[in-house]
Design a protein around this motif. Structure first.
Motif, mmCIF file in Angstrom:
data_model
loop_
_atom_site.group_PDB
_atom_site.id
_atom_site.type_symbol
_atom_site.label_atom_id
_atom_site.label_comp_id
_atom_site.label_asym_id
_atom_site.label_seq_id
_atom_site.Cartn_x
_atom_site.Cartn_y
_atom_site.Cartn_z
ATOM 1 N N VAL A 65 73.691 11.923 39.112
ATOM 2 C CA VAL A 65 72.619 12.801 38.637
ATOM 3 C C VAL A 65 71.525 12.826 39.698
ATOM 4 C CG1 VAL A 65 70.948 13.243 36.798
ATOM 5 C CG2 VAL A 65 73.137 12.130 36.260
ATOM 6 N N VAL A 66 71.245 14.005 40.219
ATOM 7 C CA VAL A 66 70.151 14.180 41.174
ATOM 8 C C VAL A 66 69.006 14.843 40.415
ATOM 9 C CG1 VAL A 66 69.448 15.187 43.377
ATOM 10 C CG2 VAL A 66 71.825 14.441 43.046
ATOM 11 N N TYR A 67 67.830 14.239 40.487
ATOM 12 C CA TYR A 67 66.755 14.668 39.594
ATOM 13 C C TYR A 67 65.403 14.712 40.314
ATOM 14 C CZ TYR A 67 65.711 9.644 39.389
ATOM 15 O OH TYR A 67 65.402 8.345 39.727
ATOM 16 N N ASP A 68 64.520 15.528 39.749
ATOM 17 C CA ASP A 68 63.152 15.655 40.243
ATOM 18 C C ASP A 68 62.280 14.665 39.465
ATOM 19 O OD1 ASP A 68 60.577 16.332 40.908
ATOM 20 O OD2 ASP A 68 60.752 18.447 40.364
ATOM 21 N N PRO A 69 61.825 13.581 40.101
ATOM 22 C CA PRO A 69 61.063 12.564 39.368
ATOM 23 C C PRO A 69 59.713 13.059 38.864
ATOM 24 C CG PRO A 69 61.063 12.093 41.721
ATOM 25 C CD PRO A 69 62.029 13.225 41.509
ATOM 26 N N ALA A 70 59.270 14.224 39.336
ATOM 27 C CA ALA A 70 58.029 14.793 38.805
ATOM 28 C C ALA A 70 58.257 15.435 37.442
ATOM 29 C CB ALA A 70 57.467 15.833 39.783
ATOM 30 N N THR A 107 71.033 18.553 40.012
ATOM 31 C CA THR A 107 72.472 18.776 40.069
ATOM 32 C C THR A 107 73.193 17.573 39.487
ATOM 33 O OG1 THR A 107 74.192 19.776 41.477
ATOM 34 C CG2 THR A 107 73.175 17.769 42.322
ATOM 35 N N THR A 108 74.451 17.777 39.131
ATOM 36 C CA THR A 108 75.320 16.696 38.660
ATOM 37 C C THR A 108 76.656 16.808 39.380
ATOM 38 O OG1 THR A 108 76.113 18.065 36.806
ATOM 39 C CG2 THR A 108 74.283 16.549 36.364
ATOM 40 N N VAL A 109 77.275 15.666 39.630
ATOM 41 C CA VAL A 109 78.572 15.614 40.302
ATOM 42 C C VAL A 109 79.397 14.529 39.611
ATOM 43 C CG1 VAL A 109 79.763 15.477 42.538
ATOM 44 C CG2 VAL A 109 77.298 15.965 42.469
ATOM 45 N N VAL A 110 80.662 14.804 39.314
ATOM 46 C CA VAL A 110 81.514 13.754 38.763
ATOM 47 C C VAL A 110 82.377 13.152 39.863
ATOM 48 C CG1 VAL A 110 81.542 14.698 36.432
ATOM 49 C CG2 VAL A 110 83.335 15.358 38.038
ATOM 50 N N GLY A 144 65.399 11.919 43.225
ATOM 51 C CA GLY A 144 66.097 10.670 42.970
ATOM 52 C C GLY A 144 67.583 10.894 42.740
ATOM 53 N N VAL A 145 68.365 9.837 42.962
ATOM 54 C CA VAL A 145 69.807 9.866 42.712
ATOM 55 C C VAL A 145 70.143 8.696 41.802
ATOM 56 C CG1 VAL A 145 72.118 9.726 43.716
ATOM 57 C CG2 VAL A 145 70.293 10.937 44.952
ATOM 58 N N GLY A 179 74.951 17.356 48.761
ATOM 59 C CA GLY A 179 73.788 17.110 49.607
ATOM 60 C C GLY A 179 73.892 17.823 50.938
ATOM 61 N N PRO A 180 72.801 17.705 51.733
ATOM 62 C CA PRO A 180 71.624 16.869 51.463
ATOM 63 C C PRO A 180 70.830 17.392 50.255
ATOM 64 C CG PRO A 180 71.220 18.270 53.364
ATOM 65 C CD PRO A 180 72.668 18.452 53.008
#
Length: 215
Positions: free
Chosen positions: A103-108, A72-75, A47-48, A40-41
């Motif tokens: 998991v960071v995602y675009d809710p659209a 993006t994804t982060v473990v 969404g996260v 981030g940011p």
């Protein structure tokens, strides 16, 4: 990721290693596949979500490969007591953390409910402290929720998938739903980030039941 067998119980807070005040290692700035930032940011309005479903190498790959709209994804490690744990501590089972994928995602483009469907279908949530050949508290099943909407969706989806599993002859779901604000997410070291992109033939014991999620 298998670390061998150990006593299968959650430690108490008083048993956990003391930890430290900051990360003991560096984390890459960018996702090696998606070329997006890891820590981030994140883009405004995105969404996260955070899920623990066994080996985080395979869990992360599922999310970046399968769902359009994942930015993006982060473990990392989440759900335990030790601040800023290192991998060796987590492997003892005494920090209380589970291998987790953020998991960071675009809710659209993809909904939180879609992320939940992948979560349920990608692992066996009835196995407790185990996923396949991977055994320990660090591979237990968890959903970390960030608000009431995520909690409602997670609880509703658990009820739906339990019905699906029961009809298929499986037992009770052991997945816990926890408040993310009570359990900080600690990103893992560079070795683990997008591990299966760097090592396509690497071992990962993650596997689902084969039972589809049917609402």
């Amino acid at each position: 990721m298998g670390f061998g067998r150990r006593e299968l119980r959650m430690p108490g807070r008083e048993e956990a290693p003391v930890g430290r005040g900051a990360l003991a290692y560096e984390v890459p700035e960018r996702h090696v596949v998606l070329r997006t930032g890891l820590l981030g940011p994140y883009p405004e309005g995105y969404g996260v979500a955070e899920f623990a479903l066994g080996c985080f190498w395979g869990a992360e790959r599922r999310y970046w490969q399968v769902l359009a709209g994942v930015w993006t994804t982060v473990v990392g490690f989440q759900g335990g007591f030790t601040p800023f744990p290192v991998d060796d501590e987590v492997r003892t089972g005494m920090t209380g953390h589970a291998e987790t994928v953020r998991v960071v995602y675009d809710p659209a483009r993809v909904s939180y409910e879609d992320l939940l469907v992948l979560f349920w279908e990608a692992h066996d949530p009835t196995q407790g402290f185990r996923q396949g050949n991977d055994v320990g508290t660090h591979v237990r099943s968890l959903i970390f929720v960030r608000d009431g909407a995520q909690r409602d969706a997670a609880e509703g989806s658990l009820a739906v998938y339990q019905k699906c599993l029961t009809e298929a002859g499986y037992g009770e779901i052991t997945t816990e739903i926890l408040a993310a604000e009570e359990y900080p997410f600690y990103p893992a070291s560079a070795l683990h980030q997008q591990y299966l992109a760097h090592n396509p033939g690497g071992y990962c014991g993650l596997g689902g039941t084969g039972v589809l999620y049917r609402a």
